[in-house]
Design a protein around this motif. Structure first.
Motif, PDB file in Angstrom:
ATOM      1  N   VAL A   1      -1.760   0.790  -4.757  1.00  0.00           N
ATOM      2  CA  VAL A   1      -1.320  -0.529  -4.316  1.00  0.00           C
ATOM      3  C   VAL A   1      -0.361  -1.077  -5.368  1.00  0.00           C
ATOM      4  O   VAL A   1      -0.776  -1.461  -6.462  1.00  0.00           O
TER       5      VAL A   1
ATOM      6  N   LEU B   1      -8.545  -4.820   0.492  1.00  0.00           N
ATOM      7  CA  LEU B   1      -7.810  -3.579   0.739  1.00  0.00           C
ATOM      8  C   LEU B   1      -8.580  -2.771   1.767  1.00  0.00           C
ATOM      9  O   LEU B   1      -9.804  -2.599   1.652  1.00  0.00           O
TER      10      LEU B   1
ATOM     11  N   CYS C   1       0.856  -1.186   0.000  1.00  0.00           N
ATOM     12  CA  CYS C   1       0.000   0.000   0.000  1.00  0.00           C
ATOM     13  C   CYS C   1       0.890   1.234   0.000  1.00  0.00           C
ATOM     14  O   CYS C   1       1.611   1.506   0.964  1.00  0.00           O
TER      15      CYS C   1
ATOM     16  N   SER D   1      -5.462   2.815   0.063  1.00  0.00           N
ATOM     17  CA  SER D   1      -5.575   1.886   1.192  1.00  0.00           C
ATOM     18  C   SER D   1      -4.322   1.954   2.040  1.00  0.00           C
ATOM     19  O   SER D   1      -3.271   2.417   1.591  1.00  0.00           O
TER      20      SER D   1
ATOM     21  N   VAL E   1      -3.507  -4.484   3.679  1.00  0.00           N
ATOM     22  CA  VAL E   1      -3.945  -5.466   2.711  1.00  0.00           C
ATOM     23  C   VAL E   1      -4.020  -6.832   3.384  1.00  0.00           C
ATOM     24  O   VAL E   1      -3.177  -7.175   4.209  1.00  0.00           O
TER      25      VAL E   1
END
Length: 248
Positions: free
Chosen positions: A188, A221, A184, A209, A212
């Motif tokens: 991502v 996410l 992240c 995000s 994860v």
């Protein structure tokens, strides 16, 4: 308030993983475990023991009686402890000043195997059989304004060796998917880590995000604005499918 929000989001994400798993064939790991957390987690379970970290301690609880957990040990690690990740019996602990590796083979009395120091930064850690991956995020409360992904060779867990560094925008949570590492960042980012010393960026998902969770081909996410579920394709890492969005 931010801490409460994160706990709520993480709890929702873990419920989503569990619900999805109920409808899918699973291998031994997920079916027998109590859940799966992200790389920002501060707790993990091994057998009948719960391990948690607070600002400076590793705490060990016997949870064989779920209604009456018993604190059996508290080990002082240092200050600014942030995250806890378990691989087999090894506990990888991230702090703003370094990474610590403990062996919990003796469940009630984890032993310090090694530690590495780095500049002050927010510091999630995840690991597999041979390597540990550390994201260092600077700025704000996290320390100096440096943002780095570090890779350590932990073939010998008593002697971690830094083998690679990569500058990023502001990395936080991570997760493994086969030979891929999801990070992240400003997006991502997905790295091919089949050669950890020479990681290649192969794809990115444009979703904001900070952590994860990956279980089989399910990607979750977790962000400040919501929780997002994706289906991954192990044959085509660039072909994820958005399954659902839970706005918060």
């Amino acid at each position: 308030m931010k801490k409460i929000t994160y706990i709520c989001i993480l709890s929702i994400a873990m419920i989503l993983v569990a619900c999805d798993a109920d409808n899918a064939a699973t291998d031994g790991n997920f079916a027998s475990e109590d859940g799966q957390s992200g790389s920002l987690a501060r707790f993990t379970i091994l057998n009948d023991y719960l391990y948690t970290v607070d600002y400076q301690n590793l705490n060990v609880f016997n949870i064989s009686n779920n209604e009456n957990p018993v604190l059996v040990n508290s080990i002082n690690i240092g200050f600014n402890i942030e995250t806890l990740f378990a691989y087999k019996t090894y506990l990888y602990i991230g702090s703003r000043n370094g990474m610590f590796i403990y062996d919990a083979a003796t469940l009630e009395t984890p032993q310090l195997l090694s530690s590495v120091q780095h500049f002050t930064a927010c510091d999630p850690v995840i690991a597999n059989e041979t390597h540990a991956f550390v994201t260092l995020k600077g700025g704000n409360q996290c320390g100096v304004n440096l943002n780095v992904l570090e890779v350590y060779d932990v073939t010998d867990v008593s002697n971690p060796v830094l083998i690679s560094q990569r500058n990023l925008a502001g990395p936080v949570g991570m997760g493994f998917y086969g030979d891929y590492l999801f990070v992240c960042d400003d997006e991502v980012k997905i790295f091919d880590i089949s050669d950890p010393e020479d990681m290649n960026l192969v794809h990115a998902i444009d979703t904001e995000s900070f952590d994860v969770i990956i279980q089989d081909d399910l990607l979750i996410l977790i962000g400040a604005q919501g929780v997002y579920q994706y289906a991954l394709d192990s044959n085509d890492i660039q072909n994820e499918t958005l399954l659902s969005t839970l706005s918060l």
